[in-house]
Enzyme design. Structure first.
Site, PDB file in Angstrom:
ATOM      1  N   GLY A  89       0.805  -1.334   0.051  1.00  0.00           N
ATOM      2  CA  GLY A  89      -0.028  -0.166  -0.003  1.00  0.00           C
ATOM      3  C   GLY A  89       0.974   1.020   0.082  1.00  0.00           C
ATOM      4  O   GLY A  89       1.382   1.658  -1.089  1.00  0.00           O
ATOM      5  N   SER A  90       1.150   1.949   1.122  1.00  0.00           N
ATOM      6  CA  SER A  90       2.323   2.913   1.297  1.00  0.00           C
ATOM      7  C   SER A  90       3.623   2.577   0.731  1.00  0.00           C
ATOM      8  O   SER A  90       4.161   3.339   0.062  1.00  0.00           O
ATOM      9  CB  SER A  90       2.468   3.411   2.788  1.00  0.00           C
ATOM     10  N   TRP A 119      -7.991  -1.973  -3.642  1.00  0.00           N
ATOM     11  CA  TRP A 119      -8.166  -0.355  -3.499  1.00  0.00           C
ATOM     12  C   TRP A 119      -8.349   0.018  -5.000  1.00  0.00           C
ATOM     13  O   TRP A 119      -7.888   1.076  -5.189  1.00  0.00           O
ATOM     14  CB  TRP A 119      -7.513   0.038  -2.576  1.00  0.00           C
ATOM     15  N   GLY A 173      -2.633  13.469  -9.402  1.00  0.00           N
ATOM     16  CA  GLY A 173      -3.629  12.881  -8.646  1.00  0.00           C
ATOM     17  C   GLY A 173      -3.975  13.243  -7.434  1.00  0.00           C
ATOM     18  O   GLY A 173      -5.070  13.790  -6.801  1.00  0.00           O
ATOM     19  N   GLN A 178     -20.652  32.958  20.476  1.00  0.00           N
ATOM     20  CA  GLN A 178     -19.191  33.163  20.023  1.00  0.00           C
ATOM     21  C   GLN A 178     -18.564  31.947  19.668  1.00  0.00           C
ATOM     22  O   GLN A 178     -17.818  31.646  19.111  1.00  0.00           O
ATOM     23  CB  GLN A 178     -18.449  33.964  21.009  1.00  0.00           C
ATOM     24  N   GLY A 192     -26.964  16.936  17.762  1.00  0.00           N
ATOM     25  CA  GLY A 192     -27.491  15.443  17.469  1.00  0.00           C
ATOM     26  C   GLY A 192     -27.848  15.332  16.164  1.00  0.00           C
ATOM     27  O   GLY A 192     -28.014  14.064  15.575  1.00  0.00           O
ATOM     28  N   GLU A 245      -4.594   7.574  -2.516  1.00  0.00           N
ATOM     29  CA  GLU A 245      -3.459   8.323  -3.140  1.00  0.00           C
ATOM     30  C   GLU A 245      -2.189   9.055  -2.211  1.00  0.00           C
ATOM     31  O   GLU A 245      -1.782   9.830  -2.347  1.00  0.00           O
ATOM     32  CB  GLU A 245      -4.066   9.494  -3.953  1.00  0.00           C
ATOM     33  N   SER A 275      -1.640  10.464   4.856  1.00  0.00           N
ATOM     34  CA  SER A 275      -0.884  11.754   5.431  1.00  0.00           C
ATOM     35  C   SER A 275       0.454  11.709   5.835  1.00  0.00           C
ATOM     36  O   SER A 275       1.466  12.434   5.725  1.00  0.00           O
ATOM     37  CB  SER A 275      -1.603  12.348   6.637  1.00  0.00           C
TER      38      SER A 275
HETATM   39  N1  CAA Z   1       7.973  11.330  -9.712  1.00  0.00           N
HETATM   40  C1  CAA Z   1       8.658  10.710 -10.261  1.00  0.00           C
HETATM   41  N2  CAA Z   1       9.530   9.708  -9.930  1.00  0.00           N
HETATM   42  C2  CAA Z   1       9.645   9.586  -8.626  1.00  0.00           C
HETATM   43  C3  CAA Z   1       8.762  10.456  -7.748  1.00  0.00           C
HETATM   44  C4  CAA Z   1       7.738  11.267  -8.540  1.00  0.00           C
HETATM   45  N3  CAA Z   1       7.036  11.892  -7.756  1.00  0.00           N
HETATM   46  N4  CAA Z   1       8.859   9.781  -6.656  1.00  0.00           N
HETATM   47  C5  CAA Z   1       9.896   9.078  -6.568  1.00  0.00           C
HETATM   48  N5  CAA Z   1      10.426   8.696  -7.761  1.00  0.00           N
HETATM   49  C6  CAA Z   1      11.327   7.861  -8.251  1.00  0.00           C
HETATM   50  C7  CAA Z   1      12.857   8.263  -7.530  1.00  0.00           C
HETATM   51  O1  CAA Z   1      13.402   9.497  -8.133  1.00  0.00           O
HETATM   52  C8  CAA Z   1      13.564   7.068  -7.673  1.00  0.00           C
HETATM   53  O2  CAA Z   1      14.163   6.887  -8.787  1.00  0.00           O
HETATM   54  P1  CAA Z   1      15.535   6.100  -9.008  1.00  0.00           P
HETATM   55  O3  CAA Z   1      15.349   4.566  -8.825  1.00  0.00           O
HETATM   56  O4  CAA Z   1      15.979   6.378 -10.503  1.00  0.00           O
HETATM   57  O5  CAA Z   1      16.485   6.818  -7.802  1.00  0.00           O
HETATM   58  C9  CAA Z   1      12.580   5.779  -7.423  1.00  0.00           C
HETATM   59  O6  CAA Z   1      11.206   6.627  -7.911  1.00  0.00           O
HETATM   60  C10 CAA Z   1      12.111   5.465  -6.288  1.00  0.00           C
HETATM   61  O7  CAA Z   1      11.982   6.352  -5.248  1.00  0.00           O
HETATM   62  P2  CAA Z   1      11.988   6.318  -3.681  1.00  0.00           P
HETATM   63  O8  CAA Z   1      13.481   5.645  -3.322  1.00  0.00           O
HETATM   64  O9  CAA Z   1      11.587   7.791  -3.220  1.00  0.00           O
HETATM   65  O10 CAA Z   1      10.860   5.030  -3.350  1.00  0.00           O
HETATM   66  P3  CAA Z   1      10.211   4.575  -2.180  1.00  0.00           P
HETATM   67  O11 CAA Z   1      10.163   3.157  -2.226  1.00  0.00           O
HETATM   68  O12 CAA Z   1      10.998   5.078  -0.784  1.00  0.00           O
HETATM   69  O13 CAA Z   1       8.719   5.130  -2.130  1.00  0.00           O
HETATM   70  C11 CAA Z   1       7.161   6.591  -1.783  1.00  0.00           C
HETATM   71  C12 CAA Z   1       8.316   6.322  -2.205  1.00  0.00           C
HETATM   72  C13 CAA Z   1       6.911   8.120  -1.695  1.00  0.00           C
HETATM   73  C14 CAA Z   1       6.847   6.085   0.038  1.00  0.00           C
HETATM   74  C15 CAA Z   1       6.070   6.086  -2.534  1.00  0.00           C
HETATM   75  O14 CAA Z   1       5.877   4.703  -2.563  1.00  0.00           O
HETATM   76  C16 CAA Z   1       4.732   6.230  -2.145  1.00  0.00           C
HETATM   77  O15 CAA Z   1       4.094   7.486  -2.736  1.00  0.00           O
HETATM   78  N6  CAA Z   1       3.815   5.491  -1.621  1.00  0.00           N
HETATM   79  C17 CAA Z   1       2.228   5.867  -1.768  1.00  0.00           C
HETATM   80  C18 CAA Z   1       1.601   4.812  -2.645  1.00  0.00           C
HETATM   81  C19 CAA Z   1       0.088   5.636  -3.176  1.00  0.00           C
HETATM   82  O16 CAA Z   1       0.037   6.941  -2.940  1.00  0.00           O
HETATM   83  N7  CAA Z   1      -0.569   4.671  -3.194  1.00  0.00           N
HETATM   84  C20 CAA Z   1      -2.034   5.137  -3.618  1.00  0.00           C
HETATM   85  C21 CAA Z   1      -2.467   4.126  -4.612  1.00  0.00           C
HETATM   86  S1  CAA Z   1      -3.830   4.823  -5.585  1.00  0.00           S
HETATM   87  C22 CAA Z   1      -5.179   4.811  -4.688  1.00  0.00           C
HETATM   88  O17 CAA Z   1      -5.109   5.274  -3.762  1.00  0.00           O
HETATM   89  C23 CAA Z   1      -6.464   4.397  -5.082  1.00  0.00           C
HETATM   90  C24 CAA Z   1      -7.343   5.092  -5.899  1.00  0.00           C
HETATM   91  O18 CAA Z   1      -7.800   4.825  -6.952  1.00  0.00           O
HETATM   92  C25 CAA Z   1      -7.974   6.529  -5.339  1.00  0.00           C
END
Ligand code: CAA
Length: 383
Positions: free
Chosen positions: A130-131, A155, A241, A278, A339, A362, A365
């Site tokens: 997930g995260s 999801w 998104g 107030q 209520g 997405e 927090s």
């Molecule tokens: N744009 C482009 N590239 C990116 C980026 C971005 N915003 N963020 C990271 N990258 C790249 C990095 O530059 C890195 O590149 P290199 O391999 O070339 O160095 C690579 O991706 C890996 O980045 P990280 O080391 O930062 O990756 P991480 O494993 O530490 O994870 C994280 C980063 C921010 C925690 C990410 O996993 C994350 O955003 N997690 C949350 C996922 C999420 O939002 N899920 C929601 C799913 S959709 C949904 O909710 C359902 C729906 O339909 C509404």
């Protein structure tokens, strides 16, 4: 950054507001009760071009900039946050990646459907990822000109209704985030098993499903981007998104605020409308402050995207702030109603349930804070 809406943006806002108030507002409580937004509502938005908001006109879309898109999403969310997330996901993380990363052949094949009638779904998360999106375990094994996908996704917003799915799977086992690839999969493909909608607390009109990938065969020409580019595609699309989720949160909190003010002007206690008390006025002041702060952060992120500057951190701030503000504002709107706010007859009950997930999907927090902190440590404080 100029905060005034342009004449075009104002016209779009007025058009979508009219459509929402006329066609959707009377039915939104029923969609929540019955757990489904009917196709007809999506078709009405499609007729006005709202399925192709991020797609340029030469590819059949209406080519709105991000500042216009957030205005549209806010207006839809004011009447139905469920419909807003369906449209937000479709535009930002469904249709847009096909345009942004697709070949011309993929654009020709999928965009006409996506801008005119069919919803798209974005399938990144898994039961064990997930995260930590880079932990995806679904695999895609290449056999000649075909990939065979196996695994479980969950999801998935729009998963029940979508015509096109963007699915992320692992093409290289040991490569972490660099081993993921993206695939465009059509509804009805053999091996794509769509689960039943989740029984959610809020956003009940929007369907959220699990997918089972069972020897799902995807032709090479339906891989989106290069092999190994999947994670970056997902992350960059989530940046867009997240601005949309911020706008959705803004719409919900505005709706809750309006209901609370209306109620407080009518409800009598201690010989006066409670709006004159107030303690209630302070709540309104705080609600208004958070609404305006959220709007500024959302506009800032959208503007940066429009002018082609990096906006990952600003999108995370907008989403983080607006979603937390939405849970706070909807909570206070119930408090003002007393209520009555706790019963389904009053809209604030729905707004409260709808707002809650915005701090989760997405990117939670906690993940937004992580993104902001990493950006800060890498590039220095935003100025
Ligand atoms: N744009 C482009 N590239 C990116 C980026 C971005 N915003 N963020 C990271 N990258 C790249 C990095 O530059 C890195 O590149 P290199 O391999 O070339 O160095 C690579 O991706 C890996 O980045 P990280 O080391 O930062 O990756 P991480 O494993 O530490 O994870 C994280 C980063 C921010 C925690 C990410 O996993 C994350 O955003 N997690 C949350 C996922 C999420 O939002 N899920 C929601 C799913 S959709 C949904 O909710 C359902 C729906 O339909 C509404």
């Amino acid at each position: 950054m100029n905060l005034d809406l342009t004449e075009d943006q104002r016209q779009v806002r007025d058009a979508v507001r009219g459509l929402c108030e006329r066609e959707f507002a009377p039915f939104a409580p029923r969609w929540d009760r019955e757990g489904i937004v009917p196709r007809d509502a999506v078709s009405k938005l499609a007729e006005q071009g709202f399925l192709g908001m991020a797609i340029p006109e030469e590819w059949g879309g209406v080519g709105y900039d991000s500042r216009t898109i957030v205005v549209v999403l806010e207006e839809i969310a004011r009447v139905s946050a469920a419909l807003a997330i369906m449209i937000a996901v479709h535009n930002s993380v469904g249709a847009l990646p096909v345009f942004r990363f697709g070949t011309d052949a993929q654009r020709r094949r999928f965009l006409p459907r996506l801008v005119s009638r069919e919803l798209a779904a974005f399938s990144l998360s898994e039961p064990g990822a997930g995260s930590d999106a880079a932990a995806i375990a679904s695999i895609a094994v290449r056999q000649g000109d075909t990939y065979v996908l196996n695994g479980s996704k969950n999801w998935v917003t729009n998963g029940q209704q979508a015509g096109v799915y963007l699915i992320f799977a692992r093409t290289e086992k040991a490569a972490g985030s660099r081993g993921l690839s993206a695939f465009i999969v059509e509804r009805g493909a053999a091996g794509l098993v769509v689960g039943n909608p989740e029984d959610k607390m809020g956003l009940r009109g929007s369907d959220t499903v699990s997918l089972s990938l069972e020897d799902l065969r995807v032709p090479l020409e339906q891989r989106l981007g290069e092999e190994g580019e999947g994670f970056k595609i997902a992350m960059s699309m989530l940046d867009a998104g997240r601005i949309g989720v911020g706008a959705q949160a803004l719409g919900v909190m505005r709706a809750a605020f309006d209901e609370a003010v209306r109620y407080a002007q009518l409800r009598m206690a201690f010989g006066q409308p409670i709006a004159k008390i107030q303690a209630v006025q302070w709540k309104f002041a705080e609600m208004e402050r958070r609404i305006q702060c959220a709007r500024l952060l959302i506009q800032q992120a959208a503007w940066l995207k429009d002018v082609g500057q990096p906006y990952t951190r600003e999108a995370a701030m907008a989403k983080l702030y607006a979603s937390e503000a939405a849970t706070w504002v909807t909570h206070q709107a119930i408090q003002v109603h007393g209520g009555y706010g706790y019963v389904k007859e009053y809209a604030v009950e729905r707004f409260y349930r709808d707002a809650r997930v915005m701090e989760i999907y997405e990117g939670t927090s906690e993940i937004q804070r992580l993104v902001i902190a990493r950006g800060l440590l890498k590039d220095g404080a935003a100025v």
